[in-house]
Scaffold this motif. Structure first.
Motif, mmCIF file in Angstrom:
data_model
loop_
_atom_site.group_PDB
_atom_site.id
_atom_site.type_symbol
_atom_site.label_atom_id
_atom_site.label_comp_id
_atom_site.label_asym_id
_atom_site.label_seq_id
_atom_site.Cartn_x
_atom_site.Cartn_y
_atom_site.Cartn_z
ATOM 1 N N THR A 99 -23.842 143.123 22.030
ATOM 2 C CA THR A 99 -22.741 142.620 22.839
ATOM 3 C C THR A 99 -22.096 141.428 22.143
ATOM 4 O O THR A 99 -22.779 140.510 21.708
ATOM 5 C CB THR A 99 -23.241 142.179 24.231
ATOM 6 N N ILE A 100 -20.780 141.485 22.041
ATOM 7 C CA ILE A 100 -20.033 140.377 21.451
ATOM 8 C C ILE A 100 -19.196 139.767 22.570
ATOM 9 O O ILE A 100 -18.429 140.465 23.219
ATOM 10 C CB ILE A 100 -19.125 140.862 20.302
ATOM 11 N N ARG A 101 -19.384 138.467 22.795
ATOM 12 C CA ARG A 101 -18.607 137.770 23.813
ATOM 13 C C ARG A 101 -17.501 136.971 23.143
ATOM 14 O O ARG A 101 -17.724 136.333 22.118
ATOM 15 C CB ARG A 101 -19.507 136.851 24.634
ATOM 16 N N LEU A 102 -16.327 137.016 23.743
ATOM 17 C CA LEU A 102 -15.178 136.291 23.209
ATOM 18 C C LEU A 102 -14.585 135.414 24.300
ATOM 19 O O LEU A 102 -14.025 135.925 25.267
ATOM 20 C CB LEU A 102 -14.116 137.287 22.713
ATOM 21 N N ARG A 103 -14.743 134.090 24.154
ATOM 22 C CA ARG A 103 -14.129 133.151 25.099
ATOM 23 C C ARG A 103 -12.656 133.039 24.761
ATOM 24 O O ARG A 103 -12.285 132.900 23.606
ATOM 25 C CB ARG A 103 -14.754 131.764 24.980
ATOM 26 N N ILE A 104 -11.824 133.101 25.773
ATOM 27 C CA ILE A 104 -10.384 132.953 25.566
ATOM 28 C C ILE A 104 -10.076 131.465 25.706
ATOM 29 O O ILE A 104 -10.207 130.907 26.796
ATOM 30 C CB ILE A 104 -9.570 133.757 26.609
ATOM 31 N N PRO A 105 -9.686 130.824 24.592
ATOM 32 C CA PRO A 105 -9.446 129.384 24.670
ATOM 33 C C PRO A 105 -8.165 129.065 25.447
ATOM 34 O O PRO A 105 -7.250 129.879 25.503
ATOM 35 C CB PRO A 105 -9.290 128.975 23.195
ATOM 36 N N GLU A 106 -8.145 127.873 26.031
ATOM 37 C CA GLU A 106 -6.900 127.378 26.630
ATOM 38 C C GLU A 106 -5.895 127.326 25.482
ATOM 39 O O GLU A 106 -6.237 126.936 24.375
ATOM 40 C CB GLU A 106 -7.102 125.950 27.167
ATOM 41 N N LEU A 107 -4.691 127.709 25.756
ATOM 42 C CA LEU A 107 -3.690 127.674 24.699
ATOM 43 C C LEU A 107 -3.146 126.261 24.549
ATOM 44 O O LEU A 107 -2.494 125.746 25.450
ATOM 45 C CB LEU A 107 -2.541 128.640 25.021
ATOM 46 N N ASN A 108 -3.429 125.657 23.389
ATOM 47 C CA ASN A 108 -2.823 124.366 23.118
ATOM 48 C C ASN A 108 -1.473 124.615 22.442
ATOM 49 O O ASN A 108 -1.132 125.752 22.115
ATOM 50 C CB ASN A 108 -3.741 123.496 22.245
ATOM 51 N N GLU A 109 -0.727 123.574 22.240
ATOM 52 C CA GLU A 109 0.620 123.713 21.667
ATOM 53 C C GLU A 109 0.581 124.411 20.312
ATOM 54 O O GLU A 109 1.386 125.302 20.032
ATOM 55 C CB GLU A 109 1.251 122.320 21.523
ATOM 56 N N GLU A 110 -0.403 124.035 19.494
ATOM 57 C CA GLU A 110 -0.518 124.622 18.149
ATOM 58 C C GLU A 110 -0.777 126.130 18.232
ATOM 59 O O GLU A 110 -0.162 126.915 17.521
ATOM 60 C CB GLU A 110 -1.671 123.917 17.417
ATOM 61 N N ARG A 111 -1.675 126.526 19.121
ATOM 62 C CA ARG A 111 -2.005 127.953 19.273
ATOM 63 C C ARG A 111 -0.802 128.732 19.813
ATOM 64 O O ARG A 111 -0.545 129.855 19.408
ATOM 65 C CB ARG A 111 -3.217 128.112 20.201
ATOM 66 N N ARG A 112 -0.059 128.125 20.721
ATOM 67 C CA ARG A 112 1.146 128.783 21.248
ATOM 68 C C ARG A 112 2.132 129.051 20.112
ATOM 69 O O ARG A 112 2.735 130.111 20.032
ATOM 70 C CB ARG A 112 1.812 127.917 22.321
ATOM 71 N N LYS A 113 2.292 128.053 19.243
ATOM 72 C CA LYS A 113 3.211 128.216 18.109
ATOM 73 C C LYS A 113 2.713 129.308 17.170
ATOM 74 O O LYS A 113 3.502 130.089 16.640
ATOM 75 C CB LYS A 113 3.389 126.890 17.369
ATOM 76 N N GLU A 114 1.384 129.356 16.958
ATOM 77 C CA GLU A 114 0.800 130.413 16.115
ATOM 78 C C GLU A 114 1.099 131.790 16.713
ATOM 79 O O GLU A 114 1.493 132.708 16.002
ATOM 80 C CB GLU A 114 -0.728 130.252 16.037
ATOM 81 N N LEU A 115 0.877 131.907 18.028
ATOM 82 C CA LEU A 115 1.137 133.187 18.698
ATOM 83 C C LEU A 115 2.614 133.556 18.608
ATOM 84 O O LEU A 115 2.957 134.726 18.410
ATOM 85 C CB LEU A 115 0.711 133.124 20.168
#
Length: 187
Positions: A99-115
């Motif tokens: 089993t692989i668990r993946l936590r979904i991080p809160e989107l910070n400004e930097e991550r939003r820009k990456e997305l």
């Protein structure tokens, strides 16, 4: 006037296919909430070929900010981890057995820009696909005119219709991107 083997509807269908593919890819870009479709772009090196994650594992959403990936074949756990990391989704695999668990991080400004950058990359790929379809359609028209199957006027008329279809498809791509970008950047 007959247009030989040129089919404007086929050109439009292929362009809309590129737009639909973009919408599907954008659907995989999630904004802070866990969704099984987030992992749709993940490809896994398994049994000598690249396979979508859903062909080697089950993805579930036990909590709103957690994904759980149950790998069916123990020998593929490492390959699935690698595929998740390579998909550049900003998720860190945490493995316990199969089993692989993946936590979904809160989107910070930097991550939003990456997305947003990833969304732009997807949109550009869709625009290129639409332009390829346009090029293919125009080449067929050029050949038909050269072979005297259609007149120069018919070639121009059909080429204009191909350009209109291209403009519409590019507009659809831009609209899908704008919608997704707004969704990503909204806190």
């Amino acid at each position: 006037m007959p247009t030989g083997n040129f089919d404007l509807n086929e050109v439009k269908r292929r362009m809309q296919g590129a737009v639909q593919s973009l919408k599907h890819e954008l659907g995989g870009l999630r904004t802070g909430r866990a969704s099984a479709s987030m992992l749709d772009p993940v490809q896994v090196e398994a049994y000598g070929s690249h396979m979508p994650l859903n062909q080697v594992a089950t993805v579930t959403v036990p909590e709103s900010r957690l994904l759980s990936v149950q790998v069916w074949d123990r020998s593929l756990v490492h390959a699935v981890e690698k595929g998740i990391s390579a998909a550049n989704l900003g998720l860190t695999p945490n493995t316990e057995g199969q089993t692989i668990r993946l936590r979904i991080p809160e989107l910070n400004e930097e991550r939003r820009k990456e997305l947003a950058k990833v969304a732009h990359k997807y949109a550009e790929a869709a625009r290129i696909a639409v332009r390829h379809v346009r090029r293919d359609g125009l080449e067929v028209l050029k050949k038909l005119e050269k072979d005297h199957t259609i007149s120069e006027d018919e070639h121009k008329r059909q080429a204009d219709l191909v350009q209109k279809a291209t403009d519409q498809a590019i507009h659809d791509v831009d609209a899908a991107l704008a919608t997704k970008e707004k969704e990503i950047m909204t806190l």
